[in-house]
Scaffold this motif. Structure first.
Motif, PDB file in Angstrom:
ATOM      1  N   ASP A 266      16.523  -2.689   1.909  1.00 37.85           N
ATOM      2  CA  ASP A 266      15.287  -2.831   2.678  1.00 37.85           C
ATOM      3  C   ASP A 266      14.193  -1.923   2.126  1.00 37.85           C
ATOM      4  O   ASP A 266      13.013  -2.297   2.093  1.00 37.85           O
ATOM      5  N   ALA A 267      14.558  -0.725   1.684  1.00 33.93           N
ATOM      6  CA  ALA A 267      13.576   0.195   1.107  1.00 33.93           C
ATOM      7  C   ALA A 267      12.955  -0.396  -0.151  1.00 33.93           C
ATOM      8  O   ALA A 267      11.726  -0.348  -0.339  1.00 33.93           O
ATOM      9  N   LEU A 268      13.769  -0.976  -1.012  1.00 34.85           N
ATOM     10  CA  LEU A 268      13.264  -1.577  -2.245  1.00 34.85           C
ATOM     11  C   LEU A 268      12.399  -2.798  -1.956  1.00 34.85           C
ATOM     12  O   LEU A 268      11.383  -3.019  -2.626  1.00 34.85           O
ATOM     13  N   GLU A 269      12.777  -3.580  -0.942  1.00 38.65           N
ATOM     14  CA  GLU A 269      11.966  -4.735  -0.577  1.00 38.65           C
ATOM     15  C   GLU A 269      10.601  -4.295  -0.052  1.00 38.65           C
ATOM     16  O   GLU A 269       9.575  -4.907  -0.358  1.00 38.65           O
ATOM     17  N   LEU A 270      10.583  -3.212   0.732  1.00 43.50           N
ATOM     18  CA  LEU A 270       9.307  -2.686   1.210  1.00 43.50           C
ATOM     19  C   LEU A 270       8.449  -2.180   0.046  1.00 43.50           C
ATOM     20  O   LEU A 270       7.228  -2.388   0.031  1.00 43.50           O
ATOM     21  N   MET A 271       9.064  -1.532  -0.922  1.00 44.16           N
ATOM     22  CA  MET A 271       8.320  -1.084  -2.095  1.00 44.16           C
ATOM     23  C   MET A 271       7.706  -2.262  -2.840  1.00 44.16           C
ATOM     24  O   MET A 271       6.535  -2.233  -3.234  1.00 44.16           O
ATOM     25  N   ASP A 272       8.495  -3.327  -3.039  1.00 40.56           N
ATOM     26  CA  ASP A 272       7.986  -4.526  -3.712  1.00 40.56           C
ATOM     27  C   ASP A 272       6.833  -5.146  -2.924  1.00 40.56           C
ATOM     28  O   ASP A 272       5.831  -5.591  -3.494  1.00 40.56           O
ATOM     29  N   MET A 273       6.980  -5.162  -1.604  1.00 45.57           N
ATOM     30  CA  MET A 273       5.931  -5.721  -0.742  1.00 45.57           C
ATOM     31  C   MET A 273       4.637  -4.911  -0.868  1.00 45.57           C
ATOM     32  O   MET A 273       3.541  -5.462  -1.012  1.00 45.57           O
ATOM     33  N   GLY A 283      -6.012  -5.302  -7.530  1.00 49.63           N
ATOM     34  CA  GLY A 283      -5.757  -5.460  -8.960  1.00 49.63           C
ATOM     35  C   GLY A 283      -5.165  -4.223  -9.605  1.00 49.63           C
ATOM     36  O   GLY A 283      -5.258  -4.046 -10.822  1.00 49.63           O
ATOM     37  N   ILE A 284      -4.546  -3.363  -8.814  1.00 45.79           N
ATOM     38  CA  ILE A 284      -3.952  -2.109  -9.309  1.00 45.79           C
ATOM     39  C   ILE A 284      -2.438  -2.190  -9.166  1.00 45.79           C
ATOM     40  O   ILE A 284      -1.933  -2.530  -8.095  1.00 45.79           O
ATOM     41  N   THR A 285      -1.731  -1.892 -10.244  1.00 43.25           N
ATOM     42  CA  THR A 285      -0.265  -1.876 -10.212  1.00 43.25           C
ATOM     43  C   THR A 285       0.223  -0.456  -9.927  1.00 43.25           C
ATOM     44  O   THR A 285      -0.006   0.438 -10.724  1.00 43.25           O
ATOM     45  N   LEU A 286       0.862  -0.279  -8.797  1.00 46.99           N
ATOM     46  CA  LEU A 286       1.390   1.033  -8.448  1.00 46.99           C
ATOM     47  C   LEU A 286       2.684   1.306  -9.192  1.00 46.99           C
ATOM     48  O   LEU A 286       3.547   0.432  -9.296  1.00 46.99           O
ATOM     49  N   GLU A 287       2.824   2.532  -9.706  1.00 52.33           N
ATOM     50  CA  GLU A 287       4.037   2.945 -10.393  1.00 52.33           C
ATOM     51  C   GLU A 287       4.858   3.850  -9.482  1.00 52.33           C
ATOM     52  O   GLU A 287       4.310   4.744  -8.839  1.00 52.33           O
ATOM     53  N   PRO A 288       6.169   3.638  -9.425  1.00 58.83           N
ATOM     54  CA  PRO A 288       7.007   4.468  -8.540  1.00 58.83           C
ATOM     55  C   PRO A 288       6.967   5.946  -8.954  1.00 58.83           C
ATOM     56  O   PRO A 288       7.018   6.268 -10.144  1.00 58.83           O
ATOM     57  N   GLU A 289       6.871   6.809  -7.974  1.00 59.63           N
ATOM     58  CA  GLU A 289       7.064   8.237  -8.198  1.00 59.63           C
ATOM     59  C   GLU A 289       8.508   8.602  -7.864  1.00 59.63           C
ATOM     60  O   GLU A 289       9.111   9.437  -8.513  1.00 59.63           O
ATOM     61  N   VAL A 290       9.046   7.937  -6.863  1.00 58.65           N
ATOM     62  CA  VAL A 290      10.438   8.164  -6.487  1.00 58.65           C
ATOM     63  C   VAL A 290      11.343   7.585  -7.580  1.00 58.65           C
ATOM     64  O   VAL A 290      11.036   6.561  -8.186  1.00 58.65           O
ATOM     65  N   ILE A 291      12.427   8.295  -7.871  1.00 50.72           N
ATOM     66  CA  ILE A 291      13.399   7.816  -8.868  1.00 50.72           C
ATOM     67  C   ILE A 291      14.375   6.885  -8.184  1.00 50.72           C
ATOM     68  O   ILE A 291      15.004   7.232  -7.182  1.00 50.72           O
TER      69      ILE A 291
END
Length: 293
Positions: A266-273, A283-291
């Motif tokens: 669910d956490a990964l799905e929320l990140m994708d959302m 138009g901005i692609t967010l990059e993960p800070e969390v590993i």
């Protein structure tokens, strides 16, 4: 004494987000003598190693993880080493918790770390991620770092031999990965009461703007150049969005919160959302800070 090994260590018990299934094994390093044992362990171990500090910047998967965790414990310091002009050089082990370092610095009247109040990680993890908060990045304070690798052993690196970028550290011209063992930082001198007031002010600000008492992994996404990931996620309608027992915080949209019983899927799905909504609207692609493991 043989290296301390634990079979099937649960990441959910070792991360601040309280998520993650079992790794295969964990090796705990307590002193320099253990590093020879660690080298032998990594030589015979076919699994990829992962150095785990306080687990404050990790989102670990729900199922079994094919990893060999390496954890530094019982580290030396902190201690005052010398004076360099107006700076006081202090040294501490990588396994020391940041709150412990800040508490020690406050009582000693050493300033410079106040902006990092409220960060729950270890010193080694902070260096590895070049952690920062309220205008302070730990890389700006580093004078030397002692790193270890199976091939090179323990080596001191001067600041000029270290490259610090946004949420990233790497040794210059040093092949392969290394483990941060000790750190020296340059701090200022101040009145202990003044340092305490500054730390209290930072913590009060964070309490109002961040979910400091919740189960989180810190900021989920890096800030894009000249932008705030939290502001973008907020404008995209992600603040407070919930899936199962995971949610984007209703205090700060760039924090994922485990409400209790959450899972990594669910956490990964929320990140994708969140990433998709921000891209669609800005138009901005967010990059993960969390590993993500």
């Amino acid at each position: 004494m043989p290296l301390e090994l634990t079979a099937n260590p649960l990441l959910s018990e070792r991360t601040t987000l309280r998520l993650g299934g079992p790794a295969v094994v964990e090796a705990v390093v307590r002193e320099t003598a253990d590093l020879d044992e660690l080298s032998a362990f990594l030589t015979r171990e076919t699994l990829p190693p992962f150095v785990l500090g306080a687990g404050s910047n990790l989102l670990a998967g729900d199922g079994p993880l094919e990893l060999a965790l390496v954890h530094i414990a019982d580290c030396p310091g902190p201690e005052r080493v010398e004076r360099d002009g107006e700076a006081i050089i202090i040294r501490c082990g990588a396994g020391l918790r940041l709150p412990g370092l800040l508490g020690w610095a406050q009582k000693a009247g050493f300033s410079g770390l106040e902006g990092m109040t409220g960060i729950p990680g270890t010193v080694g993890g902070a260096v590895a991620m070049n952690a920062g908060s309220y205008g302070v990045e730990i890389g700006d304070l580093v004078t030397r770092i002692r790193v270890w690798s199976p091939a090179g052993g323990l080596v001191w690196l001067d600041r000029s031999q270290c490259a610090f970028d946004y949420r990233h550290f790497s040794p210059v011209k040093m092949p392969g990965k290394c483990l941060v063992w000790e750190v020296e930082l340059a701090l200022g001198e101040s009145d202990p009461k003044s340092v305490r007031r500054a730390m209290h002010g930072v913590y009060e600000k964070k309490k109002k703007t961040q979910p400091v008492t919740a189960w989180t992994a810190g900021c989920v996404f890096k800030n894009p150049p000249e932008e705030s990931a939290g502001r973008l996620l907020d404008k995209a309608g992600m603040k407070g969005v919930r899936l199962g027992h995971m949610a984007f915080s209703d205090i700060h949209a760039n924090f994922l919160v485990n409400l209790g019983g959450g899972n990594a899927a669910d956490a990964l799905e929320l990140m994708d959302m969140g990433r998709a909504r921000v891209f669609e609207q800005f138009g901005i692609t967010l990059e993960p800070e969390v590993i993500v493991l």
